[in-house]
Design a protein around this motif. Structure first.
Motif, PDB file in Angstrom:
ATOM      1  N   ILE A 148       0.842  -1.205   0.000  1.00  0.00           N
ATOM      2  CA  ILE A 148       0.000   0.000   0.000  1.00  0.00           C
ATOM      3  C   ILE A 148       0.872   1.248   0.000  1.00  0.00           C
ATOM      4  O   ILE A 148       0.665   2.181  -0.782  1.00  0.00           O
ATOM      5  CB  ILE A 148      -0.943   0.002   1.224  1.00  0.00           C
ATOM      6  CG1 ILE A 148      -1.837  -1.235   1.185  1.00  0.00           C
ATOM      7  CG2 ILE A 148      -1.767   1.258   1.271  1.00  0.00           C
ATOM      8  CD1 ILE A 148      -2.692  -1.410   2.408  1.00  0.00           C
ATOM      9  N   ALA A 149       1.878   1.246   0.890  1.00  0.00           N
ATOM     10  CA  ALA A 149       2.723   2.429   1.005  1.00  0.00           C
ATOM     11  C   ALA A 149       3.472   2.691  -0.302  1.00  0.00           C
ATOM     12  O   ALA A 149       3.538   3.830  -0.775  1.00  0.00           O
ATOM     13  CB  ALA A 149       3.703   2.262   2.150  1.00  0.00           C
ATOM     14  N   LEU A 167       0.970   3.984  -2.991  1.00  0.00           N
ATOM     15  CA  LEU A 167       0.606   5.387  -2.766  1.00  0.00           C
ATOM     16  C   LEU A 167       1.800   6.296  -3.019  1.00  0.00           C
ATOM     17  O   LEU A 167       1.672   7.388  -3.584  1.00  0.00           O
ATOM     18  CB  LEU A 167       0.109   5.576  -1.333  1.00  0.00           C
ATOM     19  CG  LEU A 167      -1.270   5.008  -1.015  1.00  0.00           C
ATOM     20  CD1 LEU A 167      -1.537   5.081   0.472  1.00  0.00           C
ATOM     21  CD2 LEU A 167      -2.341   5.783  -1.770  1.00  0.00           C
ATOM     22  N   GLY A 168       2.969   5.812  -2.603  1.00  0.00           N
ATOM     23  CA  GLY A 168       4.187   6.605  -2.809  1.00  0.00           C
ATOM     24  C   GLY A 168       4.446   6.861  -4.283  1.00  0.00           C
ATOM     25  O   GLY A 168       4.751   7.982  -4.691  1.00  0.00           O
ATOM     26  N   LEU A 190       1.895   9.358  -5.608  1.00  0.00           N
ATOM     27  CA  LEU A 190       2.232  10.726  -5.203  1.00  0.00           C
ATOM     28  C   LEU A 190       3.447  11.231  -5.975  1.00  0.00           C
ATOM     29  O   LEU A 190       3.470  12.365  -6.449  1.00  0.00           O
ATOM     30  CB  LEU A 190       2.552  10.770  -3.711  1.00  0.00           C
ATOM     31  CG  LEU A 190       1.415  11.039  -2.733  1.00  0.00           C
ATOM     32  CD1 LEU A 190       1.981  11.182  -1.334  1.00  0.00           C
ATOM     33  CD2 LEU A 190       0.666  12.298  -3.107  1.00  0.00           C
ATOM     34  N   VAL A 197       5.230  14.748  -8.871  1.00  0.00           N
ATOM     35  CA  VAL A 197       6.339  15.634  -8.535  1.00  0.00           C
ATOM     36  C   VAL A 197       7.161  16.102  -9.744  1.00  0.00           C
ATOM     37  O   VAL A 197       7.566  17.259  -9.787  1.00  0.00           O
ATOM     38  CB  VAL A 197       7.222  14.971  -7.459  1.00  0.00           C
ATOM     39  CG1 VAL A 197       8.435  15.816  -7.144  1.00  0.00           C
ATOM     40  CG2 VAL A 197       6.404  14.765  -6.190  1.00  0.00           C
ATOM     41  N   LEU A 205       6.027  19.341 -10.925  1.00  0.00           N
ATOM     42  CA  LEU A 205       6.358  20.424  -9.996  1.00  0.00           C
ATOM     43  C   LEU A 205       7.798  20.880 -10.179  1.00  0.00           C
ATOM     44  O   LEU A 205       8.093  22.066 -10.166  1.00  0.00           O
ATOM     45  CB  LEU A 205       6.187  19.936  -8.550  1.00  0.00           C
ATOM     46  CG  LEU A 205       4.802  19.993  -7.927  1.00  0.00           C
ATOM     47  CD1 LEU A 205       4.881  19.495  -6.501  1.00  0.00           C
ATOM     48  CD2 LEU A 205       4.256  21.402  -7.941  1.00  0.00           C
ATOM     49  N   PRO A 232       2.212  22.675 -12.745  1.00  0.00           N
ATOM     50  CA  PRO A 232       1.395  22.280 -11.599  1.00  0.00           C
ATOM     51  C   PRO A 232       1.628  20.832 -11.185  1.00  0.00           C
ATOM     52  O   PRO A 232       2.182  20.036 -11.935  1.00  0.00           O
ATOM     53  CB  PRO A 232      -0.044  22.456 -12.107  1.00  0.00           C
ATOM     54  CG  PRO A 232       0.050  23.360 -13.252  1.00  0.00           C
ATOM     55  CD  PRO A 232       1.388  23.121 -13.874  1.00  0.00           C
ATOM     56  N   PHE A 233       1.157  20.529  -9.970  1.00  0.00           N
ATOM     57  CA  PHE A 233       1.223  19.175  -9.438  1.00  0.00           C
ATOM     58  C   PHE A 233       0.472  18.223 -10.364  1.00  0.00           C
ATOM     59  O   PHE A 233      -0.579  18.584 -10.903  1.00  0.00           O
ATOM     60  CB  PHE A 233       0.591  19.166  -8.047  1.00  0.00           C
ATOM     61  CG  PHE A 233       0.653  17.846  -7.353  1.00  0.00           C
ATOM     62  CD1 PHE A 233       1.864  17.241  -7.101  1.00  0.00           C
ATOM     63  CD2 PHE A 233      -0.508  17.212  -6.948  1.00  0.00           C
ATOM     64  CE1 PHE A 233       1.920  16.030  -6.454  1.00  0.00           C
ATOM     65  CE2 PHE A 233      -0.461  16.002  -6.294  1.00  0.00           C
ATOM     66  CZ  PHE A 233       0.760  15.405  -6.054  1.00  0.00           C
ATOM     67  N   LEU A 234       1.009  17.031 -10.563  1.00  0.00           N
ATOM     68  CA  LEU A 234       0.408  15.981 -11.404  1.00  0.00           C
ATOM     69  C   LEU A 234       0.435  16.292 -12.897  1.00  0.00           C
ATOM     70  O   LEU A 234      -0.189  15.608 -13.684  1.00  0.00           O
ATOM     71  CB  LEU A 234      -1.055  15.706 -10.991  1.00  0.00           C
ATOM     72  CG  LEU A 234      -1.253  14.910  -9.713  1.00  0.00           C
ATOM     73  CD1 LEU A 234      -2.731  14.878  -9.350  1.00  0.00           C
ATOM     74  CD2 LEU A 234      -0.727  13.502  -9.848  1.00  0.00           C
ATOM     75  N   TYR A 235       1.169  17.359 -13.293  1.00  0.00           N
ATOM     76  CA  TYR A 235       1.253  17.691 -14.710  1.00  0.00           C
ATOM     77  C   TYR A 235       1.931  16.536 -15.446  1.00  0.00           C
ATOM     78  O   TYR A 235       2.938  15.999 -14.980  1.00  0.00           O
ATOM     79  CB  TYR A 235       2.067  18.976 -14.871  1.00  0.00           C
ATOM     80  CG  TYR A 235       2.068  19.548 -16.250  1.00  0.00           C
ATOM     81  CD1 TYR A 235       1.076  20.421 -16.656  1.00  0.00           C
ATOM     82  CD2 TYR A 235       3.078  19.209 -17.156  1.00  0.00           C
ATOM     83  CE1 TYR A 235       1.076  20.955 -17.918  1.00  0.00           C
ATOM     84  CE2 TYR A 235       3.077  19.737 -18.428  1.00  0.00           C
ATOM     85  CZ  TYR A 235       2.070  20.607 -18.805  1.00  0.00           C
ATOM     86  OH  TYR A 235       2.078  21.131 -20.060  1.00  0.00           O
ATOM     87  N   GLY A 236       1.363  16.139 -16.575  1.00  0.00           N
ATOM     88  CA  GLY A 236       1.897  14.981 -17.290  1.00  0.00           C
ATOM     89  C   GLY A 236       3.213  15.285 -17.983  1.00  0.00           C
ATOM     90  O   GLY A 236       3.283  16.160 -18.836  1.00  0.00           O
TER      91      GLY A 236
END
Lengths: 550, 138
Positions: free
Chosen positions: B70-71, B74-75, B78, B82, B85, B90-94
């Motif tokens: 799970i960690a 999720l890691g 997330l 980055v 960024l 922006p965050f999550l920009y492809g």
């Protein structure tokens, strides 16, 4: 700017993930938790700094332009509340090191705390109403587990009420969003604000606004929807209660402030009247409920309800002032700004002080073995410093000068008088006296009176380990008490920030322009349909359809 | 369940199901499918294994605890936000990059795919953890 605004969400999320990864390793989880909280605080300071020149900072998540993507928006109010989030996070994680038992820690306490922090940051920063719902849900789920962690009988009983009412609130919130989307075809709050102002039938929108008010009102625990709060707040360990009291209800109040200044400003006379009643009744019922309680945490829980009334008072007064004046009256605008500044100050003040009072009640319980007033006594002799810390926070809550509480109430009452909301002002002053009564009751019973026969033997403090743990509990209390006095003495910067927050809340056009950017003019014209690409290129063009009129 | 048919079949099914889940994961970028469905399919593969050979055997082939899955998932999800960024987006920009596979065309890889992988692993971990918890209680 993109990093500044996303960091307060990203840091607690990353900490949550890290704590899941370190599931078996409690020591590392503690380090991660405190480090995450400190980074969150640093990020929130940098966000507050970024908004300090009156700019509204925005970031389109994944590069999808507003109003189609999810936009993160930080104006001064959001930044202030994210700052509160950071302060509570640091105080709480340090306190938890000394106060939370290993059993709760090994079932993911730190993970859940950071999940709640992430959700609060998200709710404060999102500019999209559906996204706000998502953050609310994350908050609810994480807080539900926190509330029941440990599985004691009382906890489960409180949790059932908490979850039932909050799920109901989520359901109403979701239904309201659905209706709003059906009427307007958009979920972006800045765009909604433009579209709703063009609506032909403001009555229908006000009806919808009431649905939102009920949904947020349950979260914020306002009259008559607050019953879950006193039923559940005294059941979990105090560190968790402090998190709930310091942050979760603020999210509800923030949502009401945001939506009723930005979206539902069509029939201010009606909403102002309703909010004034809610605010006044919340104050009065909360404080009366507290007056007949004799356990410290129950008293504090009822006071939380009472103080929510003050937070809403600023909003109610602001809307009342605007509704009763000519459309561009400068005086009314000034009064409304001051009133909203009062609300913003009060949100910050209450988060710090109420969080701290709960932490102190935990310390009293640790030192004296109980938090029942009838079994307590004489603490001023055995623990004088605890008494001083309690007194500082309690007097701040009651609104005695040189504390943030005094200034918060002063600004609210000043604006209330200027707006002519005399009944509400009178109610708030009476409630202040009753607040003082309750705080005096705790002081007199727990600290002043002779120790009663029934006072239990104080829990033993053995060896260095226990001393360190109590030190870890005391440190954040000292910090927060210093913060409320310090901010009370040097109130000027705080007030200026709060005033800017109030000013920005009323200046909806600046918000709309900041979020919609180059598409603002087309949004106002209502010709946003064939808008094809996103702000920045690099994506497949999207075609969006938007109804002209609701 | 002590059935030789199930155990024999599971030996063949497990790799097939996992392969299928990866196919679903990969095609998810442009077509129906994706990390969530792929993760569910992979869960079913391991659940089948647990039914045939018992839970301890399944935990052995997973090697690390489910919380770690799970960690990590999720890691990764997330972390996929980055790179944008870091480029000031922006965050999550492809962000995309392409590799030249000599003779086989080019392979385009981007952060959205990374996000999907994160979802896949998270779903696998969460669903198996739920199944295990329920199995323990019954």
């Amino acid at each position: 700017m993109n990093l500044t605004i996303v960091a307060p969400i990203l840091i607690p999320l990353a900490t949550t993930v890290l704590c899941i990864g370190l599931w078996k390793d409690r020591t590392m989880q503690r380090f991660a938790s405190v480090a995450g909280a400190l980074s969150l605080m640093a990020a929130s300071i940098s966000l507050l700094y970024a908004t300090s020149d009156g700019d509204i900072v925005t970031s389109d998540a994944a590069g999808w332009a507003a109003p189609f993507g999810i936009t993160l928006v930080a104006d001064t109010l959001s930044a202030m509340l994210v700052m509160l989030n950071g302060v509570i996070a640091v105080a709480l994680t340090i306190y938890s090191l000394g106060a939370i038992d290993t059993k709760r820690e090994s079932f993911g306490y730190h993970t859940l705390v950071h999940a709640v922090l992430a959700a609060c940051s998200g709710a404060f920063l999102t500019g999209d109403i559906f996204n706000m719902y998502v953050w609310f849900e994350i908050m609810l789920l994480a807080s539900f587990v926190l509330l029941t962690l440990g599985g004691e009988r009382g906890q489960l009983e409180g949790a059932i009420k908490y979850v039932t009412l909050n799920l109901l609130s989520s359901g109403i919130f979701l239904a309201a969003i659905g209706l709003l989307y059906g009427m307007t075809g958009t979920l972006n709050m800045a765009h909604l604000s433009i579209v709703l102002d063009r609506a032909e039938n403001p009555g229908a929108i006000t009806a919808l606004a009431m649905l939102f008010l009920v949904a947020f009102g349950i979260k914020a625990a306002v009259f008559p929807l607050f019953f879950w709060l006193p039923a559940s707040y005294h059941t979990p360990p105090v560190a968790i209660t402090a998190l709930f009291a310091g942050l979760l209800t603020k999210v509800g109040v923030y949502s009401i402030m945001r939506t009723f200044t930005l979206l539902f400003d069509q029939q201010m006379d009606i909403t102002a009247m309703i909010l004034m009643w809610i605010s006044g009744m919340t104050m009065v019922t909360g404080v009366l409920g507290a007056a007949c309680q004799f356990e410290i945490r129950r008293i504090l829980a009822f006071h939380s309800v009472s103080q929510i009334g003050y937070m809403l008072m600023g909003l109610a007064v602001a809307l009342y002032a605007l509704a009763n004046a000519q459309p561009d009256s400068v005086v009314a605008r000034e009064t409304a700004t001051v009133a909203l500044a009062g609300s913003a100050m009060f949100l910050l003040h209450h988060g710090i002080v109420k969080g701290n009072l709960f932490l102190i009640s935990g310390l009293i319980q640790r030192l004296a073995g109980t938090s029942e007033l009838k079994d307590l006594g004489g603490l001023i002799k055995t623990h004088p410093w605890t008494g001083v810390l309690f007194l500082a926070s309690a007097l701040s809550l009651a609104g005695i000068p040189i504390s943030t509480g005094f200034w918060g109430k002063f600004v609210l009452i000043k604006s209330g008088l200027a707006a002519g909301a005399f009944a509400l002002v009178a109610a708030s002053l009476c409630v202040s006296i009753l607040t003082l009564y309750s705080m005096t009751k705790i002081w007199a019973e727990a600290f002043w009176k002779e120790p009663p026969e029934s006072m239990p033997e104080p829990l033993a403090i053995e060896g260095k380990g226990d001393q360190v743990r109590i030190g870890l509990m005391a440190a954040p209390i000292i910090g927060l008490a210093a913060a409320t006095i310090g901010l009370g003495v040097f109130v000027d910067p705080l007030y200026r920030v709060a005033e800017r927050a109030g000013d920005q809340l009323l200046n909806t056009e600046a918000y709309q322009r900041a979020v919609l950017g180059e598409h603002y003019d087309r949004a106002v014209e209502g010709t946003l349909h064939e808008l094809a690409t996103v702000s920045d290129g690099g994506h497949v063009p999207v075609t969006a359809h938007e109804e002209d009129q609701p | 369940m002590n059935s030789i048919i199930l155990r024999t079949a599971t030996r063949f099914m497990l790799p097939l199901l996992i392969l299928f889940s990866i196919v679903v994961l990969l095609r998810g970028h442009n077509q129906p499918g994706g990390g969530f469905v792929g993760g569910l399919l992979a869960t079913s593969a391991f659940a089948l294994y647990a039914m045939a050979f018992g839970v301890p055997a399944m935990q052995r082939i997973l090697r690390v605890p489910l919380t770690t899955y799970i960690a990590v998932g999720l890691g990764i999800a997330l972390a996929s936000g980055v790179p944008g960024l870091l480029e000031g987006k922006p965050f999550l920009y492809g962000m995309w990059t392409s590799f030249d596979l000599a003779g086989f065309g080019t392979l385009k890889v981007g952060t959205p795919f990374l996000f999907d992988i994160g979802v896949y692993i998270t779903v696998l971990g969460v669903c198996l953890l739920m199944l295990l918890t329920l199995a323990e209680e019954s």
